[in-house]
Design an enzyme around this catalytic site. Structure first.
Site, PDB file in Angstrom:
ATOM      1  N   HIS A  70       0.787  -1.234   0.000  1.00  0.00           N
ATOM      2  CA  HIS A  70       0.000   0.000   0.000  1.00  0.00           C
ATOM      3  C   HIS A  70       0.815   1.279   0.000  1.00  0.00           C
ATOM      4  O   HIS A  70       0.274   2.362  -0.157  1.00  0.00           O
ATOM      5  CB  HIS A  70      -0.923   0.041   1.219  1.00  0.00           C
ATOM      6  CG  HIS A  70      -0.175   0.337   2.492  1.00  0.00           C
ATOM      7  ND1 HIS A  70       0.566  -0.607   3.141  1.00  0.00           N
ATOM      8  CD2 HIS A  70      -0.021   1.480   3.205  1.00  0.00           C
ATOM      9  CE1 HIS A  70       1.123  -0.061   4.211  1.00  0.00           C
ATOM     10  NE2 HIS A  70       0.785   1.197   4.266  1.00  0.00           N
TER      11      HIS A  70
HETATM   12  C1  UD1 Z   1       1.945   2.758   7.372  1.00  0.00           C
HETATM   13  C2  UD1 Z   1       2.609   4.012   7.800  1.00  0.00           C
HETATM   14  C3  UD1 Z   1       1.562   4.986   8.108  1.00  0.00           C
HETATM   15  C4  UD1 Z   1       0.514   5.118   7.025  1.00  0.00           C
HETATM   16  C5  UD1 Z   1      -0.104   3.796   6.733  1.00  0.00           C
HETATM   17  C6  UD1 Z   1      -1.118   3.930   5.607  1.00  0.00           C
HETATM   18  C7  UD1 Z   1       4.722   3.233   8.818  1.00  0.00           C
HETATM   19  C8  UD1 Z   1       5.582   3.166  10.030  1.00  0.00           C
HETATM   20  N1  UD1 Z   1       3.512   3.802   8.931  1.00  0.00           N
HETATM   21  O1  UD1 Z   1       1.463   2.049   8.475  1.00  0.00           O
HETATM   22  O2  UD1 Z   1       2.232   6.208   8.223  1.00  0.00           O
HETATM   23  O3  UD1 Z   1      -0.540   5.909   7.464  1.00  0.00           O
HETATM   24  O4  UD1 Z   1       0.952   2.960   6.370  1.00  0.00           O
HETATM   25  O5  UD1 Z   1      -1.970   2.814   5.554  1.00  0.00           O
HETATM   26  O6  UD1 Z   1       5.138   2.793   7.806  1.00  0.00           O
HETATM   27  N2  UD1 Z   1      -4.729  -4.752   7.891  1.00  0.00           N
HETATM   28  C9  UD1 Z   1      -6.097  -4.839   7.789  1.00  0.00           C
HETATM   29  N3  UD1 Z   1      -6.625  -5.279   6.597  1.00  0.00           N
HETATM   30  C10 UD1 Z   1      -5.856  -5.619   5.526  1.00  0.00           C
HETATM   31  C11 UD1 Z   1      -4.449  -5.502   5.650  1.00  0.00           C
HETATM   32  C12 UD1 Z   1      -3.915  -5.051   6.850  1.00  0.00           C
HETATM   33  O7  UD1 Z   1      -6.820  -4.556   8.740  1.00  0.00           O
HETATM   34  O8  UD1 Z   1      -6.398  -5.995   4.478  1.00  0.00           O
HETATM   35  C13 UD1 Z   1      -4.174  -4.300   9.180  1.00  0.00           C
HETATM   36  C14 UD1 Z   1      -2.955  -5.055   9.602  1.00  0.00           C
HETATM   37  O9  UD1 Z   1      -3.285  -6.220  10.276  1.00  0.00           O
HETATM   38  C15 UD1 Z   1      -2.243  -4.011  10.466  1.00  0.00           C
HETATM   39  C16 UD1 Z   1      -2.656  -2.691   9.868  1.00  0.00           C
HETATM   40  O10 UD1 Z   1      -3.767  -2.960   9.018  1.00  0.00           O
HETATM   41  O11 UD1 Z   1      -2.712  -4.056  11.804  1.00  0.00           O
HETATM   42  C17 UD1 Z   1      -1.527  -2.084   9.085  1.00  0.00           C
HETATM   43  O12 UD1 Z   1      -2.003  -0.977   8.412  1.00  0.00           O
HETATM   44  P1  UD1 Z   1      -1.267  -0.418   7.113  1.00  0.00           P
HETATM   45  O13 UD1 Z   1      -2.300   0.366   6.374  1.00  0.00           O
HETATM   46  O14 UD1 Z   1      -0.595  -1.540   6.427  1.00  0.00           O
HETATM   47  O15 UD1 Z   1      -0.278   0.629   7.699  1.00  0.00           O
HETATM   48  P2  UD1 Z   1       1.227   0.536   8.210  1.00  0.00           P
HETATM   49  O16 UD1 Z   1       2.175   0.165   7.144  1.00  0.00           O
HETATM   50  O17 UD1 Z   1       1.281  -0.211   9.479  1.00  0.00           O
END
Ligand code: UD1
Length: 377
Positions: free
Chosen positions: A213
């Site tokens: 993403h």
């Molecule tokens: C990162 C950035 C953050 C940004 C975000 C955008 C870092 C340190 N932070 O967070 O600044 O705002 O991306 O999205 O890099 N999940 C779901 N459904 C799915 C896939 C994942 O609920 O289909 C959950 C995962 O289990 C996890 C969370 O979403 O708990 C992760 O969110 P994600 O959007 O991937 O953000 P990060 O990379 O953690």
């Protein structure tokens, strides 16, 4: 820091919490109960992620109360989005005058809410402080560095995050609390994960679970194509949960749809379903900070499609391997194979023990503005 004594009487100060993206709603779900033990709260959702799949579903699933204020800013280029959120959040803060403002992570919402609070003279508490990718030009790095500098209290998830804050002369305002994402995972595991409803594989099939993403990848058609083709060429089925941004970019490139080798795309999952997908996978391939740690905590090997990670402990402990997305065609298959074969007994304690929200609330109780009775304005 120690737990402050809470008088039984007196008006409770209230704390604002500003957030606006998927991972922040997940963390707010555990932060709010801990804050509400001591203070009243004012929740401000900026609306940075306004897509139902990303936020409304999480509110429902994690039983996060609807926000007190929804700013509804939506997508915009970085500077514009920062200005919009800062202005809207500033107006709320000047009217309501919370005693402190809690912000999480490194998004535009994090920085803009923190700037608005600073300008209103309200102390800022930064959750996930001290993370560094050491890529100065990256928007999230700019956001987190500035937020750390302007915050009154810095909650570091790890020893290395504390060390980074020490190097930057910020140790006096920092405390090591652990990672509230682990609180969220623990809570979810105790309540039970949920099998995704839309699942393209038969039960029992080995698979890789993938999420992509980040703007650096999704907004670069060449990199995104390479990553997608590399996933499609893996020797095991890959389930890719599509973030709405990724889905839009893939559609524009004509890369979406069934029949791409090993690749099966599904709609972004709810949190409980995403955790179940990680838990059942042979290997995870991701660019998500959250998913990297969840794989690490659940003992599932991870390959991260980035050149660097803020969660370096996962790599040094052997739970995670970095692959430059530009080299995914040649390097992803070997990395996936090596990680599947690697021992999974890594130490899982780098980010605390799942009580970060309580540690943060305890630390915040030492802030003069949050002591009872209210300090004079
Ligand atoms: C990162 C950035 C953050 C940004 C975000 C955008 C870092 C340190 N932070 O967070 O600044 O705002 O991306 O999205 O890099 N999940 C779901 N459904 C799915 C896939 C994942 O609920 O289909 C959950 C995962 O289990 C996890 C969370 O979403 O708990 C992760 O969110 P994600 O959007 O991937 O953000 P990060 O990379 O953690």
């Amino acid at each position: 820091m120690t737990r402050a004594t809470i008088p039984k009487t007196g008006t409770r100060p209230f704390v604002a919490v500003g957030y606006g993206t998927r991972p922040q709603v997940i963390k707010v779900a555990r932060l709010l109960p801990a804050l509400r033990e001591r203070w009243d709260t004012l929740t401000i959702d900026t609306g940075q992620h306004y897509d139902y799949e990303l936020n409304a579903l999480l509110y429902d699933q994690l039983q996060v109360p609807r926000p007190d204020v929804l700013l509804g800013v939506g997508s915009a280029p970085r500077d514009e989005q920062l200005a919009l959120i800062e202005r809207a959040c500033g107006a709320v803060l000047r009217q309501r005058r919370p005693a402190a403002m809690v912000v999480i992570g490194d998004t535009n919402s994090t920085l803009a809410c923190a700037r608005a609070a600073r300008d209103a003279g309200i102390p800022v508490v930064h959750v996930e402080a001290g993370l560094r990718s050491d890529v100065a030009a990256m928007a999230e790095e700019m956001n987190r560095v500035e937020v750390d500098r302007l915050s009154a209290m810095l909650c570091a998830p790890s020893r290395l995050a504390m060390a980074a804050l020490e190097r930057e002369g910020l140790a006096g305002r920092a405390c090591r609390t652990g990672d509230v994402a682990l609180d969220a995972l623990r809570f979810a595991l105790s309540r039970g994960l949920r099998a995704p409803r839309e699942w393209p594989l038969a039960g029992g099939d080995a698979y890789a679970f993938a999420t992509l993403h980040r703007a650096e990848l999704t907004d670069d058609p060449r990199l995104l194509s390479i990553a997608i083709e590399a996933l499609a060429a893996l020797p095991l089925p890959v389930v890719l949960a599509l973030h709405p941004r990724t889905r839009g970019r893939l559609a524009a490139l004509g890369l979406q749809g069934p029949g791409r080798g090993s690749l099966h795309c599904v709609t972004a999952l709810g949190y409980l379903e995403a955790l179940a997908a990680v838990q059942g996978a042979s290997v995870v391939v991701t660019d998500s900070g959250g998913v990297q740690r969840e794989a690490y905590w659940m003992g599932i090997p991870c390959v991260t499609l980035r050149r660097e990670t803020e969660w370096v402990e996962t790599v040094s402990l052997g739970a995670n391997r970095l692959v430059d997305p530009g080299r995914a065609a040649t390097e992803l298959p070997a990395a996936v194979e090596a990680m599947q074969a690697a021992p999974r007994a890594w130490d899982r304690g780098s980010y605390g023990s799942g009580d970060a929200a309580l540690m943060m609330a305890n630390a915040m109780a030492d802030l003069p503005a949050l002591r009872y009775p209210l300090s004079p304005a």
